[in-house]
Design a protein around this motif. Structure first.
Motif, PDB file in Angstrom:
ATOM      1  N   SER A  92      44.251  66.828  24.004  1.00 12.05           N
ATOM      2  CA  SER A  92      44.501  68.248  24.236  1.00 12.05           C
ATOM      3  C   SER A  92      45.988  68.537  24.004  1.00 12.05           C
ATOM      4  CB  SER A  92      44.083  68.628  25.655  1.00 12.05           C
ATOM      5  OG  SER A  92      44.847  67.891  26.604  1.00 12.05           O
ATOM      6  N   ARG A  93      46.391  69.790  24.245  1.00 12.96           N
ATOM      7  CA  ARG A  93      47.789  70.160  23.994  1.00 12.96           C
ATOM      8  C   ARG A  93      48.747  69.378  24.891  1.00 12.96           C
ATOM      9  NH1 ARG A  93      46.030  74.914  26.779  1.00 12.96           N
ATOM     10  NH2 ARG A  93      45.642  75.910  24.775  1.00 12.96           N
ATOM     11  N   ALA A  94      48.253  68.861  26.023  1.00 13.30           N
ATOM     12  CA  ALA A  94      49.120  68.069  26.891  1.00 13.30           C
ATOM     13  C   ALA A  94      49.538  66.759  26.232  1.00 13.30           C
ATOM     14  CB  ALA A  94      48.409  67.786  28.219  1.00 13.30           C
ATOM     15  N   ALA A  95      48.781  66.279  25.245  1.00  9.33           N
ATOM     16  CA  ALA A  95      49.138  65.037  24.556  1.00  9.33           C
ATOM     17  C   ALA A  95      50.344  65.203  23.658  1.00  9.33           C
ATOM     18  CB  ALA A  95      47.941  64.538  23.736  1.00  9.33           C
ATOM     19  N   ALA A  96      50.758  66.437  23.386  1.00  7.73           N
ATOM     20  CA  ALA A  96      51.941  66.675  22.558  1.00  7.73           C
ATOM     21  C   ALA A  96      53.235  66.646  23.355  1.00  7.73           C
ATOM     22  CB  ALA A  96      51.807  68.019  21.836  1.00  7.73           C
ATOM     23  N   GLU A  97      53.139  66.512  24.678  1.00  6.97           N
ATOM     24  CA  GLU A  97      54.352  66.432  25.499  1.00  6.97           C
ATOM     25  C   GLU A  97      55.183  65.223  25.085  1.00  6.97           C
ATOM     26  OE1 GLU A  97      55.454  68.524  27.731  1.00  6.97           O
ATOM     27  OE2 GLU A  97      53.750  69.898  27.587  1.00  6.97           O
ATOM     28  N   MET A  98      56.513  65.338  25.246  1.00  3.99           N
ATOM     29  CA  MET A  98      57.437  64.320  24.743  1.00  3.99           C
ATOM     30  C   MET A  98      58.108  63.531  25.854  1.00  3.99           C
ATOM     31  SD  MET A  98      59.123  66.544  21.640  1.00  3.99           S
ATOM     32  CE  MET A  98      60.039  65.124  21.033  1.00  3.99           C
TER      33      MET A  98
END
Length: 422
Positions: A92-98
């Protein structure tokens, strides 16, 4: 006036430093803060010394403690050697966190690849399937299979973080697949969860009870913070729940799921399983692969019952349903039934020097010296049976990869040889 100019100049310099700090990436800032290059030292010959060996020894010691506790807890506990594992990855979009560099998605993909290879190395009779979560929908990347390259290729080709995450949809999809697994197989689910919430279309509690009734062992590794629903899922199904604090911790948590877990009581019943040992197809022979429905030349194996062609082992014949394995797969699964006993640590005392002189000052495995700096004994371990000494690296290699003590194997002599000598 001069004081005001100095203050202005000082303020300008601080602004420049802040601009420079903002210009570098997050991963670069960590190295700038650590300033690890200042810890480098030279020895007498001008070569660089290792920065700090204590961290390496401490990591080895922690792995050794886990190994000792597993050996103690594994006494008289039956383990599942034929495992059917689905790895669910939250894209999900949370997997793009750095917060994991360069991103959670990239770190998960890298360590899942290493886990797949390690899993098949320790569980040659088992199979893996991959499921991803994107836009609130669960997608099947690969079906259950025994080819690590197939899973890795499918995973690396679908790296994209989109939308919300839905834990219920993933559990429903995995339950549908694992519900068709034979009764002797151990059904497991490993979830790598990045989000802090789950957007579900129905009651997830009913789905959890459905998984529990079907004997699915669900484990979750979180990448953000602890969630009640994930912890409740693991408690109900007998799995493990943990949250990774950094990349190294994530790797350790993943590799803890590579060895087979204790079997559920309902599965701990001895069963006879029909297996076929197929022959490798002759070079240059042409046949239709039953798993891919394609014409292939040379590579593949032939089912001994229906003569169908399959690509990889272990697998199940899609025509007759026979489990197909090779004899090395059974041999490599043997060490889980009779694991090697843990070695004993040798305290660095002067009273042990005489014993070390008798057995030599080198590691019996790699033949490296066990004498450290200042002619002092270095850290080492000894086998309880053969009494040979091993360094910490060989200790880990013997228990995690070799699964045989070189010292004990060197003193075992075949009966045929002893009878011929007599």
């Amino acid at each position: 006036m001069s004081n005001q100019k100095k203050r202005l100049n000082g303020g300008e310099r601080e602004d420049e430093d802040e601009d420079d700090a903002e210009g570098i990436g997050e991963w670069e800032r960590a190295y700038v803060d650590d300033r690890s290059w200042e810890a480098l030292q030279e020895d007498e010959s001008g070569l660089l010394r290792p920065i700090d060996n204590s961290a390496i020894y401490h990591a080895q010691y922690r792995r050794r403690l886990r190994m000792l506790s597993a050996a103690a807890a594994g006494t008289r506990i039956q383990k599942g050697l034929i495992r059917y594992l689905y790895i669910v990855i939250d894209f999900s979009r949370a997997a793009a966190e750095m917060d994991f560099r360069p991103s959670r998605m990239a770190v998960m993909a890298k360590h899942v690849e290493a886990f797949i290879r390690e899993f098949f190395d320790q569980n040659p009779l088992s199979q893996i399937g991959l499921v991803s979560i994107k836009n609130g929908v669960a997608h099947t990347l690969t079906d259950l299979g025994g080819s690590p390259e197939t899973h890795i290729k499918a995973l690396m080709g679908k790296l994209e973080a989109l939308g919300d995450s839905s834990l219920q949809n993933a559990l429903e999809l995995v339950h549908e697949h694992l519900n068709q697994v034979p009764s002797y197989g151990h059904r497991e689910v490993l979830i790598l969860y990045s989000a802090l919430c789950t957007c579900d279309p129905g009651d997830i509690m009913e789905t959890i009870q459905k998984c529990k009734k079907s004997k699915l062992r669900c484990s979750v590794i979180g990448l953000s913070a602890e969630m009640f629903i994930c912890k409740h899922l693991c408690q109900e199904t007998g799995g493990l729940y943990s949250v990774a604090v950094d990349e190294v911790h994530l790797k350790d948590l993943l590799l803890e799921h590579a060895p087979p877990p204790p079997a559920i009581a309902e599965f701990a019943i001895a069963n006879l399983i029909k297996m076929g040992f197929p022959q490798r197809a002759a070079e240059g022979s042409m046949a239709i692969c039953s798993c891919h429905k394609e014409v292939k030349i040379g590579a593949g194996y032939m089912c001994p019952r229906c003569k169908a062609r399959v690509c990889d082992l272990p697998t199940e014949c899609t025509i007759c349903g026979l489990t197909l394995v090779s004899s090395p797969h059974l041999a490599r699964s043997y060490h889980h039934l009779f694991p090697i006993a843990p070695f004993d640590e040798v305290p660095a005392l002067s009273s042990l020097n005489d014993n070390r002189r008798k057995l030599g000052k080198n590691c019996f495995g790699c033949q490296q010296s066990l004498i450290g700096t200042g002619n002092k004994p270095g850290p080492c371990v000894t086998c309880r049976k053969c009494k040979h000494y091993f360094c910490l690296d060989c200790d880990i290699y013997i228990h995690e990869s070799l699964h045989n003590c070189p010292g004990c194997e060197s003193i075992h002599r075949p009966k045929s040889v002893s009878l011929m000598e007599e």
